[in-house]
Design a protein around this motif. Structure first.
Motif, PDB file in Angstrom:
ATOM      1  N   MET A  32       9.417  -2.125  -1.197  1.00  0.00           N
ATOM      2  CA  MET A  32       8.782  -1.024  -1.920  1.00  0.00           C
ATOM      3  C   MET A  32       9.555  -0.786  -3.215  1.00  0.00           C
ATOM      4  O   MET A  32      10.274   0.201  -3.371  1.00  0.00           O
ATOM      5  N   ALA A  33       9.397  -1.728  -4.142  1.00  0.00           N
ATOM      6  CA  ALA A  33      10.236  -1.764  -5.343  1.00  0.00           C
ATOM      7  C   ALA A  33      10.097  -0.519  -6.214  1.00  0.00           C
ATOM      8  O   ALA A  33      11.086  -0.010  -6.735  1.00  0.00           O
ATOM      9  N   ARG A  34       8.863  -0.020  -6.377  1.00  0.00           N
ATOM     10  CA  ARG A  34       8.671   1.155  -7.246  1.00  0.00           C
ATOM     11  C   ARG A  34       9.260   2.419  -6.623  1.00  0.00           C
ATOM     12  O   ARG A  34       9.943   3.190  -7.291  1.00  0.00           O
ATOM     13  N   LEU A  35       8.984   2.617  -5.335  1.00  0.00           N
ATOM     14  CA  LEU A  35       9.490   3.819  -4.663  1.00  0.00           C
ATOM     15  C   LEU A  35      11.010   3.805  -4.557  1.00  0.00           C
ATOM     16  O   LEU A  35      11.646   4.854  -4.569  1.00  0.00           O
ATOM     17  N   ALA A  36      11.593   2.614  -4.438  1.00  0.00           N
ATOM     18  CA  ALA A  36      13.045   2.502  -4.281  1.00  0.00           C
ATOM     19  C   ALA A  36      13.790   3.093  -5.472  1.00  0.00           C
ATOM     20  O   ALA A  36      14.924   3.556  -5.337  1.00  0.00           O
ATOM     21  N   LEU A  77      -7.101   4.749  -3.722  1.00  0.00           N
ATOM     22  CA  LEU A  77      -6.039   5.580  -3.152  1.00  0.00           C
ATOM     23  C   LEU A  77      -6.304   7.070  -3.367  1.00  0.00           C
ATOM     24  O   LEU A  77      -5.906   7.902  -2.552  1.00  0.00           O
ATOM     25  N   ASP A  78      -7.013   7.397  -4.465  1.00  0.00           N
ATOM     26  CA  ASP A  78      -7.369   8.803  -4.702  1.00  0.00           C
ATOM     27  C   ASP A  78      -8.332   9.301  -3.628  1.00  0.00           C
ATOM     28  O   ASP A  78      -8.182  10.407  -3.100  1.00  0.00           O
ATOM     29  N   THR A  79      -9.313   8.470  -3.278  1.00  0.00           N
ATOM     30  CA  THR A  79     -10.270   8.825  -2.221  1.00  0.00           C
ATOM     31  C   THR A  79      -9.563   8.935  -0.878  1.00  0.00           C
ATOM     32  O   THR A  79      -9.794   9.863  -0.100  1.00  0.00           O
ATOM     33  N   SER A 105       3.850   6.074  -4.897  1.00  0.00           N
ATOM     34  CA  SER A 105       3.964   6.229  -6.350  1.00  0.00           C
ATOM     35  C   SER A 105       2.835   7.107  -6.893  1.00  0.00           C
ATOM     36  O   SER A 105       3.052   7.929  -7.792  1.00  0.00           O
ATOM     37  N   TYR A 106       1.638   6.940  -6.341  1.00  0.00           N
ATOM     38  CA  TYR A 106       0.501   7.791  -6.728  1.00  0.00           C
ATOM     39  C   TYR A 106       0.818   9.256  -6.412  1.00  0.00           C
ATOM     40  O   TYR A 106       0.557  10.150  -7.237  1.00  0.00           O
ATOM     41  N   LEU A 107       1.387   9.512  -5.253  1.00  0.00           N
ATOM     42  CA  LEU A 107       1.678  10.887  -4.829  1.00  0.00           C
ATOM     43  C   LEU A 107       2.812  11.520  -5.637  1.00  0.00           C
ATOM     44  O   LEU A 107       2.741  12.699  -5.992  1.00  0.00           O
ATOM     45  N   THR A 108       3.852  10.740  -5.929  1.00  0.00           N
ATOM     46  CA  THR A 108       4.918  11.299  -6.772  1.00  0.00           C
ATOM     47  C   THR A 108       4.376  11.593  -8.168  1.00  0.00           C
ATOM     48  O   THR A 108       4.812  12.541  -8.822  1.00  0.00           O
ATOM     49  N   GLY A 109       3.404  10.789  -8.598  1.00  0.00           N
ATOM     50  CA  GLY A 109       2.744  11.045  -9.883  1.00  0.00           C
ATOM     51  C   GLY A 109       1.974  12.360  -9.892  1.00  0.00           C
ATOM     52  O   GLY A 109       1.788  12.988 -10.946  1.00  0.00           O
ATOM     53  N   THR A 157       0.827  -1.214   0.000  1.00  0.00           N
ATOM     54  CA  THR A 157       0.000   0.000   0.000  1.00  0.00           C
ATOM     55  C   THR A 157       0.857   1.258   0.000  1.00  0.00           C
ATOM     56  O   THR A 157       0.578   2.213  -0.746  1.00  0.00           O
ATOM     57  N   ILE A 158       1.915   1.264   0.829  1.00  0.00           N
ATOM     58  CA  ILE A 158       2.791   2.446   0.878  1.00  0.00           C
ATOM     59  C   ILE A 158       3.497   2.637  -0.456  1.00  0.00           C
ATOM     60  O   ILE A 158       3.641   3.759  -0.945  1.00  0.00           O
ATOM     61  N   ASP A 159       3.918   1.538  -1.070  1.00  0.00           N
ATOM     62  CA  ASP A 159       4.559   1.606  -2.385  1.00  0.00           C
ATOM     63  C   ASP A 159       3.600   2.221  -3.413  1.00  0.00           C
ATOM     64  O   ASP A 159       3.976   3.111  -4.189  1.00  0.00           O
ATOM     65  N   ALA A 160       2.347   1.752  -3.388  1.00  0.00           N
ATOM     66  CA  ALA A 160       1.347   2.248  -4.345  1.00  0.00           C
ATOM     67  C   ALA A 160       0.956   3.690  -4.045  1.00  0.00           C
ATOM     68  O   ALA A 160       0.860   4.526  -4.957  1.00  0.00           O
ATOM     69  N   LEU A 161       0.744   4.000  -2.754  1.00  0.00           N
ATOM     70  CA  LEU A 161       0.350   5.362  -2.373  1.00  0.00           C
ATOM     71  C   LEU A 161       1.473   6.351  -2.674  1.00  0.00           C
ATOM     72  O   LEU A 161       1.235   7.433  -3.225  1.00  0.00           O
TER      73      LEU A 161
END
Length: 324
Positions: free
Chosen positions: A105-109, A243-245, A73-77, A67-71
């Protein structure tokens, strides 16, 4: 010799190597390093404090890292710069793995607008959380405008993370029937929002049913503030749904509390609380490392255990040795 002006300017310019160096300095046990770190923090303090600080907890298996990885990544987007910090009480005993935090957290890393930092690998929980707080201030000075503080362990760490952040998010599993039985009322009272994770595929229906049960359970508790009733949302850390909500509600909370000056007030109270936590840590450090006290305390413990002296008298002797 460390040039604090140069290091401070490099951090303000967003140089990651300088930030990493400053955090290592803050985490050091060496007295001279601690003095330098505090001098640096004092200089950078006016440039910190602008980030949205979000604490995140959840039972093992709830999908915190995903969830943190996805959230994140959403925020950096969306154009945010995101720092992810961890508070892990188990690291005070066994040590933590930096590589573990990166691979979870592969994407955020690999995201240039994100920074992941695990908790220090030794000390008391209070000490670990205090170092996390200093790391947070350094990250804010480096331009990170969202700080996600993850509690990796359980128990006391949840309160510690709530005391570090502006908003406390509790992740829950969809199997609410079982979960509600073992839910800790204290954690729910800390929650600014509950997010039922794994609301994807066949789990979506179960997650919605769980969310309804959590909403009903929350009605029993009085809201911590007249400004805010704890919402319950469904999300999927795997697909990013919801995650947007979730983020919109965090921003809504921020706007409401900031307008009333309550974010600043809460942080001031947290700072005072951490001051006393650090005083306690210093006293415990004296007890652990002072040669005379180390020699005397086992004898006092034995005397109390055998009934030769009272706990009060033994405590008085220790207090006198500490100069209290």
């Amino acid at each position: 010799m460390i040039d604090l002006d140069a290091l401070g300017n490099a951090i303000l310019a967003g140089e990651r190597a300088a930030l990493a160096r400053a955090i290592t300095l803050a985490e050091s046990r060496r007295a001279d390093h601690r003095e330098l770190a505090q001098a640096l923090l004092q200089r950078l303090l006016p440039h910190s404090g602008k980030a949205i600080r979000v604490g995140i907890t959840g039972v093992p298996g709830v999908g915190k890292s995903t969830t943190i990885d996805a959230l994140g990544s959403y925020l950096t987007g969306l154009g945010h710069k995101v720092a992810v910090l961890a508070v892990d009480p188990s690291s005070t005993r066994t040590g933590g793995s930096i590589l573990g935090d990166k691979t979870r957290m592969a994407r955020l890393a690999v995201d240039p607008n994100a920074y992941i930092r695990p908790s220090p690998s030794s000390g008391t929980l209070g000490g670990v959380a205090a170092k996390t707080r200093e790391t947070m201030l350094l990250c804010e000075a480096a331009g990170f405008d969202v700080v996600l503080v993850e509690t990796v362990g359980v128990g006391q760490s949840e309160t510690a993370v709530a005391d570090l952040t502006d908003f406390f998010l509790v992740l829950m599993l969809p199997n609410a029937g079982d979960e509600l039985q073992g839910i800790k009322k204290g954690i729910i009272e800390l929650a600014d929002m509950i997010a039922v994770n794994k609301a994807d595929g066949a789990g979506a229906t179960v997650a919605r049913a769980a969310a309804a049960q959590y909403k009903a359970a929350l009605h029993i508790l009085a809201p911590a503030s007249a400004l805010w009733s704890t919402p319950v949302v469904t999300i999927s850390g795997l697909t990013g749904d919801g995650l947007d909500t979730l983020w919109a509600k965090i921003e809504d909370h921020r706007a409401r509390f900031e307008a009333k000056g309550l974010i600043v007030e809460k942080r001031r109270q947290q700072d005072v609380k951490w001051m006393w936590a650090m005083v306690q840590d210093r006293l415990q450090a004296r007890l652990r490392h002072d040669p005379a006290l180390k020699a005397r305390t086992p004898k006092l413990e034995a005397a109390v255990a055998s009934g030769e002296t009272t706990p009060t008298l033994a405590a008085d002797e220790i207090a006198r040795a500490l100069g209290l």
